[in-house]
Design an enzyme around this catalytic site. Sequence first.
Site, mmCIF file in Angstrom:
data_model
loop_
_atom_site.group_PDB
_atom_site.id
_atom_site.type_symbol
_atom_site.label_atom_id
_atom_site.label_comp_id
_atom_site.label_asym_id
_atom_site.label_seq_id
_atom_site.Cartn_x
_atom_site.Cartn_y
_atom_site.Cartn_z
ATOM 1 N N ASP A 164 -9.745 1.413 3.937
ATOM 2 C CA ASP A 164 -10.439 0.055 4.273
ATOM 3 C C ASP A 164 -10.944 -0.271 3.403
ATOM 4 O OD1 ASP A 164 -10.878 -1.749 6.714
ATOM 5 O OD2 ASP A 164 -12.887 -1.253 6.904
ATOM 6 N N SER A 165 -10.861 -1.219 3.303
ATOM 7 C CA SER A 165 -11.269 -1.933 1.956
ATOM 8 C C SER A 165 -11.832 -3.906 2.119
ATOM 9 C CB SER A 165 -10.449 -1.808 1.019
ATOM 10 O OG SER A 165 -8.936 -2.444 1.406
ATOM 11 N N HIS A 170 -9.713 -0.335 -7.200
ATOM 12 C CA HIS A 170 -10.442 0.686 -5.650
ATOM 13 C C HIS A 170 -9.777 1.417 -4.697
ATOM 14 C CE1 HIS A 170 -8.961 -3.505 -4.203
ATOM 15 N NE2 HIS A 170 -9.466 -3.515 -3.667
ATOM 16 N N PHE A 185 -2.883 -10.266 -3.757
ATOM 17 C CA PHE A 185 -3.120 -10.937 -2.406
ATOM 18 C C PHE A 185 -4.867 -10.544 -2.324
ATOM 19 C CE2 PHE A 185 -4.753 -7.203 -0.238
ATOM 20 C CZ PHE A 185 -4.790 -6.066 -0.983
ATOM 21 N N TYR A 205 -7.796 -11.825 -1.832
ATOM 22 C CA TYR A 205 -9.031 -12.648 -3.223
ATOM 23 C C TYR A 205 -8.881 -12.185 -4.601
ATOM 24 C CZ TYR A 205 -11.890 -12.672 1.429
ATOM 25 O OH TYR A 205 -12.104 -13.118 3.196
ATOM 26 N N LYS A 261 0.794 -1.182 -0.317
ATOM 27 C CA LYS A 261 0.149 -0.297 0.421
ATOM 28 C C LYS A 261 1.124 1.213 -0.239
ATOM 29 C CE LYS A 261 -3.810 -2.025 2.266
ATOM 30 N NZ LYS A 261 -4.584 -1.372 3.543
HETATM 31 P P1 IMP Z 1 -7.329 -3.639 5.105
HETATM 32 O O1 IMP Z 1 -8.198 -2.918 4.094
HETATM 33 O O2 IMP Z 1 -6.349 -3.753 5.039
HETATM 34 O O3 IMP Z 1 -7.886 -3.948 5.924
HETATM 35 O O4 IMP Z 1 -8.008 -5.103 4.112
HETATM 36 C C1 IMP Z 1 -9.773 -5.719 3.837
HETATM 37 C C2 IMP Z 1 -9.295 -7.302 3.444
HETATM 38 O O5 IMP Z 1 -9.799 -6.702 2.319
HETATM 39 C C3 IMP Z 1 -7.830 -7.607 2.818
HETATM 40 O O6 IMP Z 1 -7.138 -8.073 3.742
HETATM 41 C C4 IMP Z 1 -8.270 -8.504 1.750
HETATM 42 O O7 IMP Z 1 -8.868 -9.972 2.216
HETATM 43 C C5 IMP Z 1 -9.458 -8.024 1.082
HETATM 44 N N1 IMP Z 1 -9.205 -6.481 0.018
HETATM 45 C C6 IMP Z 1 -8.975 -5.971 -0.107
HETATM 46 N N2 IMP Z 1 -8.862 -4.470 -0.895
HETATM 47 C C7 IMP Z 1 -8.497 -6.461 -2.437
HETATM 48 C C8 IMP Z 1 -7.203 -6.228 -3.635
HETATM 49 O O8 IMP Z 1 -7.456 -5.444 -3.493
HETATM 50 N N3 IMP Z 1 -7.242 -7.683 -3.582
HETATM 51 C C9 IMP Z 1 -7.601 -9.173 -2.544
HETATM 52 N N4 IMP Z 1 -7.910 -8.550 -1.281
HETATM 53 C C10 IMP Z 1 -8.764 -7.161 -1.211
#
Ligand code: IMP
Length: 193
Positions: free
Chosen positions: A70-71, A181, A153, A155, A13
Site C-alpha cells: 500500500d502506498s 519507496h 504514473f 503523482y 508492480k
Molecule cells: P496503491 O498503493 O496501489 O493503492 O496506490 C496508491 C496511490 O498512491 C497510487 O494510485 C498513486 O496515486 C500514489 N502513488 C503511489 N506510489 C506512487 C509513485 O511511485 N508515483 C506516483 N504516484 C504514486
Amino acid sequence: MKKLIFATGNKDKMREIRQILGDMDYEIVSMKEAGVDIDIVEDGTTFEENAIIKARAVMEATGCLVLADDSGLEIDYLGKEPGVQSARYMGENTSYRIKNQILLDRLHGVPAAVRGTRFVCVIAAAFPDGRIETRRATIEGRIADKPAGENGFGYDPIFYLPDRQKTTAELTEEEKNEISHRGKALRMIKEIL
Ligand code: IMP
C-alpha cells in the site's frame, strides 16, 4: 518451487517485483494468475493496515505466502494529505492531470522550504502459518511548482527531487526503481523471506 503471490492487479508492480525478487527460489504470480478473484475492502487508516488487509485476505484464500503493498503521497503542508487516500483523492475517476493541478493550486505561493513531501510504501508479507511482517520505506522530495515529465504514473509529475533537479516522472524506470519507496520496501522485505 514454492509459490509467492503478489496481491495486485497492476502490471507495472508485477514487473518491478519480478525484477527485484527474480533471483529467489519462488514462482512469483499475480492474484489473477493465482486464480484469486475476491473483493478486498481497503478500509484501514494506515498504509500498514491496508497492506495487511490485502496480504491476509489473499493468504487465507490460497494458503500461499502473499505479499501486498500500500502506498501513497504525503504532503507536509497539507497535514500529510492525501496519504492513504492517494488513489481515491478527489474521486477514483478523476484524472491525475486534474488531481495534480488541484494539489499545485492548494500549494500556490507556498515557499520551497515548506513544500516537503514523500512517497510512502508499506509491503506486508502474510505467511501460511499466520505470521505477518511489514516493512515501510519512503522517498523524500518537494512538491514542484508545475508538472514535468511523462514517465511513471500518478503523482510523479509533481514530485520534485531537488538533488537531481527532476521530477520522478523525468526519471527512467530503472532510475526510479533504484531510489523509489516501493523498490526500497521490496528489497527490505526480500531479506526476511
Ligand atoms: P496503491 O498503493 O496501489 O493503492 O496506490 C496508491 C496511490 O498512491 C497510487 O494510485 C498513486 O496515486 C500514489 N502513488 C503511489 N506510489 C506512487 C509513485 O511511485 N508515483 C506516483 N504516484 C504514486
